[in-house]
Design an enzyme around this catalytic site. Structure first.
Site, PDB file in Angstrom:
ATOM      1  N   VAL A   1       0.831  -1.201   0.000  1.00  0.00           N
ATOM      2  CA  VAL A   1       0.000   0.000   0.000  1.00  0.00           C
ATOM      3  C   VAL A   1       0.866   1.251   0.000  1.00  0.00           C
ATOM      4  O   VAL A   1       0.358   2.364  -0.022  1.00  0.00           O
ATOM      5  CB  VAL A   1      -0.944   0.026   1.223  1.00  0.00           C
ATOM      6  CG1 VAL A   1      -1.923  -1.122   1.168  1.00  0.00           C
ATOM      7  CG2 VAL A   1      -0.157   0.001   2.526  1.00  0.00           C
ATOM      8  N   ASP A   2       2.178   1.079   0.026  1.00  0.00           N
ATOM      9  CA  ASP A   2       3.076   2.232  -0.015  1.00  0.00           C
ATOM     10  C   ASP A   2       3.752   2.297  -1.378  1.00  0.00           C
ATOM     11  O   ASP A   2       3.315   1.668  -2.339  1.00  0.00           O
ATOM     12  CB  ASP A   2       4.108   2.163   1.128  1.00  0.00           C
ATOM     13  CG  ASP A   2       4.921   0.866   1.082  1.00  0.00           C
ATOM     14  OD1 ASP A   2       4.893   0.188   0.044  1.00  0.00           O
ATOM     15  OD2 ASP A   2       5.587   0.550   2.082  1.00  0.00           O
ATOM     16  N   ASP A   3       4.803   3.052  -1.478  1.00  0.00           N
ATOM     17  CA  ASP A   3       5.478   3.235  -2.760  1.00  0.00           C
ATOM     18  C   ASP A   3       6.648   2.273  -2.938  1.00  0.00           C
ATOM     19  O   ASP A   3       7.735   2.654  -3.355  1.00  0.00           O
ATOM     20  CB  ASP A   3       5.957   4.681  -2.895  1.00  0.00           C
ATOM     21  CG  ASP A   3       4.800   5.639  -3.074  1.00  0.00           C
ATOM     22  OD1 ASP A   3       4.926   6.784  -2.620  1.00  0.00           O
ATOM     23  OD2 ASP A   3       3.780   5.232  -3.641  1.00  0.00           O
TER      24      ASP A   3
END
Length: 750
Positions: A619-621
């Site tokens: 869900v992050d980069d």
């Protein structure tokens, strides 16, 4: 499902199969065809029986998501007479919701029933210090740890994050991997079966022979000045010398940092500059398939770059890998470069152990971060030792007769925990493979399985999907009869790949340990235990002992029941990493501040009504490509370094083989035309700066990028465009230049 009880044992409740229902006093009852209705009725009877046996289900906060497994199949939702099977009796089809362990497998498993798991899990979360102390006592400690076994602060609101397990205890993981096994009678047992890149190249080492080689290297490292706490960088392919080097460092208390031998010189230099090693260990070259890669040349360029930044490495120990390159063809720098074969074998085959505190560092392993700078994940000795060994034993149902093969490279955490330390702490025989799983053809894996009689095979969904695209004949022409447990690692495995793995590779008789964990966790966190409960294709199922996963919403509020959200963990476990090397603030900011009171995994997760966990990805980069975590900022930085690239934004997209692919939106400098040559040049830039595994799969020409008025790139919109989910773009009116979105859509297929 199978559960042991006094005076008898529950064997079945397999929907749609002819199975014995109940054994009491070893008298077999008649077989009966179980339907949905009768299964529900039977389950009710069984639960009443358990109640009478005074086995009551706890309902406190810590256990509410694991109790559901005790009620199968009535709690399993829509199960018809056709959609549940038993290992070895049928193929898993798209309609199968549950795959049950056979009675034969379950009866011999370390954890043979949901009830046994529940009782062990219950103790592990209610009395973690006692639970893990009992397990830790099975290993050798020069001095027992102080009390209590665990000390932690998991909440940034209460001060600095701190995790300690077995503090004050003195041990050595190399001693527990080698000396302890030899003393228990395994001196002549094969520790490593080695298979070279080219078919026909193989070797092996017994535990006694492995200890000799480890001691020789340990003595050499001490002789050139490596002391307890010093860093040693290891940049080797999957030769036997790689686990030898790891164990040699651990024996003398040095901190090893293994760097995947596919990283570029720039990436290697970043890691060397950060950890400042006394020695770099490499080899002159390696063959991957038919290609020769000159690793020594990469190291030479790295050391030159490091020296420019004030970090000088005095010794480069180089193993001559003659199959790939003779020493005569190797570039050499006298005074710095040393041939392994010329010096290491001359040292004694005994070396005193450096006893270290349980909280002394064991290794550094760098992983990609969203800021572009690799993060130095630091694992300490005692807790990691206990956790990696225990997860290996239970998740693979390891037996002393097993031959185990994990296809991962030791440059990743999987190679640390489940090629070297976890298996050897259990005295396992491990296959180490130098080559490529599809070289010279797609049957190579199964040739190796048959050759070494592999019983446990652990690999990545990327390889499974890659092999799925080939003819099944590449699998079925080999026996594979030795296999009894399969495993999956690196990313969520999609149900269709799970079923192919189960049906074709495992002949529908091998359970699959679909493990979820991270570099930071040190070992499995959510995983099936073969024999304990039914599996759902694609689900990591339930938490390992001592692990308390929670799913929270964007405000950090725990969500009950069926849900999707952010996966977090509350309270520590022994294998947890302790900090990011030299940057504890980043450690806290990245993992503990997003949701105070929890460790934030960065992954999304869904939980179904039976309590099964389904990982949904990052869900992050950070993009998970073939199990390799790659920071979007790293790739963007490499692209922008190209003289014709003005700006870049990178997102992950679903990829049939790799799980996630790298999709790059690139804005060129004013006046530069789009061209195929430029596209290739941009991809090559990323390959050179990071490595081939980080090369973008798609370059999307972008006249501009969708940004808010504050300048923030709206990656949500880019992900939708990359995934062709154009009907889910949402409101674009808040963008500084809304028309950019239309331009990007028009250029999508150029």
């Amino acid at each position: 499902m199978q559960s042991s009880v006094s005076n008898g044992k529950f064997v079945g409740s397999f929907v749609g199969s002819r199975v014995p229902l109940l054994f009491l006093n070893n008298k077999k009852k008649p077989e009966k065809r179980i339907t949905s209705a009768s299964a529900s009725c039977f389950c009710s009877i069984w639960n009443k029986f358990l109640y009478k046996r005074r086995i009551r289900m706890a309902t406190d906060n810590k256990l509410r998501f694991v109790t559901s497994m005790l009620e199968f199949p009535s709690g399993a939702g829509n199960i018809s007479a056709l959609n549940a099977i038993i290992l070895g009796e049928a193929l898993a089809s798209e309609e199968n919701d549950l795959v049950f362990p056979s009675d034969d497998f379950a009866s011999q498993a370390h954890v043979s029933s949901p009830q046994q798991y529940f009782e062990m899990y219950k103790r592990s979360v209610e009395d973690p210090a006692g639970f893990w102390s009992d397990i830790a006592s099975q290993f050798y400690w020069k001095k027992r740890w102080d009390q209590p076994a665990c000390s932690e602060n998991f909440d940034v609101r209460k001060g600095n994050i701190s995790i300690q397990w077995f503090k004050g205890g003195l041990t050595n993981i190399c001693y527990n991997c080698l000396d302890r096994n030899i003393e228990s009678g395994n001196a002549d047992k094969i520790a490593i079966y080695w298979e070279g890149n080219d078919p026909g190249l193989q070797d092996s080492l017994t535990y006694s022979q492995l200890l000799d080689k480890v001691c020789q290297l340990s003595n050499y490292l001490k002789d050139v000045g490596v002391k307890k706490g010093d860093a040693v960088v290891i940049y080797l392919p999957m030769l036997m010398e790689l686990p030898i080097a790891m164990l040699a460092c651990a024996r003398i208390g040095a901190v090893h940092s293994v760097v995947f031998a596919g990283y570029s010189s720039e990436s290697l230099a970043q890691r060397i500059i950060d950890c400042k090693p006394k020695v770099v260990i490499t080899c002159n070259a390696v063959k991957r398939g038919a290609k020769v890669i000159h690793l020594k040349d990469i190291v030479d360029a790295t050391l030159a770059e490091s020296a420019k930044n004030g970090i000088s490495v005095d010794v480069c120990l180089t193993y001559e890998n003659q199959i790939a390159l003779k020493r005569e063809g190797t570039k050499w720098k006298e005074g710095k470069d040393v041939w392994w074969q010329d010096f290491v074998p001359k040292y004694p085959t005994t070396c005193e152990v450096e006893w270290v505190d349980a909280e002394d560092p064991l290794f550094l392993l760098y992983t990609s971060g969203s800021t572009g700078k690799p993060k130095g994940v630091l694992h300490t000795t005692g807790g990691y030792m206990v956790y990696s060994a225990t997860t290996f034993k239970y998740a693979f149902d390891y037996k002393p007769s097993d031959v185990y093969w994990c296809t991962a490279d030791c440059g990743w955490i999987t190679g640390h925990s489940y090629v070297t330390y976890g298996p050897m702490l259990n005295g396992a025989s491990v296959v180490v493979f130098e080559g490529t799983p599809t070289y010279p053809d797609a049957g190579r894996c199964w040739d190796i399985v048959d050759k070494f009689k592999v019983t446990i095979f652990y690999t990545a969904p990327t390889l499974v999907r890659s092999l799925m695209r080939e003819s099944n004949e590449h699998v079925t022409r080999y026996s594979r009869k030795s296999l009894r447990v399969l495993g999956s690692v690196g990313e969520p495995i999609n149900p269709s790949a799970w079923r192919w793995f189960f049906n074709v590779v495992g002949d529908s008789r091998c359970p699959i340990s679909d493990t979820w964990w991270q570099t930071e966790t040190g070992g499995f966190m959510i995983t099936p235990l073969p024999g304990a409960w039914p599996q759902k294709p694609g689900s990591a199922t339930f938490p390992f002992f001592g692990v308390q996963p929670v799913i929270v919403d964007e405000k950090g509020v725990e969500i009950e029941g069926v849900c999707s959200g952010y996966l977090c963990v509350k309270n520590s476990w022994p294998g947890a990493f302790r900090t990011l090397y030299g940057d504890h603030e980043r450690y806290e900011t990245t993992y503990f501040k997003p949701f105070a009171g929890y460790y934030f995994t960065g992954d999304g997760c869904s939980r179904d009504k039976d309590g099964y966990h389904w990982l949904t990805g990052r869900v992050d980069d950070v993009i998970n490509v073939s199990g390799h975590r790659i920071g979007t900022a790293e790739v963007e930085s490499a692209l922008v370094s190209h003289p014709k690239c003005a700006e870049a934004a990178v997102v992950g997209v679903e990829h049939e083989v790799k799980g996630q692919g790298i999709y790059a939106f690139v804005t060129l400098v004013e006046g530069e035309p789009y061209s195929e040559e430029l596209r290739k040049s941009l991809v090559l830039t990323v390959r050179n700066q990071i490595g081939a595994f980080a090369a973008p799969d798609k370059i999307h020409w972008a006249p501009g990028l969708p940004k808010t008025r504050s300048g923030k790139i709206m990656r949500r919109i880019l992900r939708k465009i990359a995934s062709k989910q154009l009907d889910e773009l949402g409101d674009t009116s808040t963008l500084a230049e809304p028309h950019v979105v239309e331009q990007l859509i028009e250029l999508a297929d150029r």
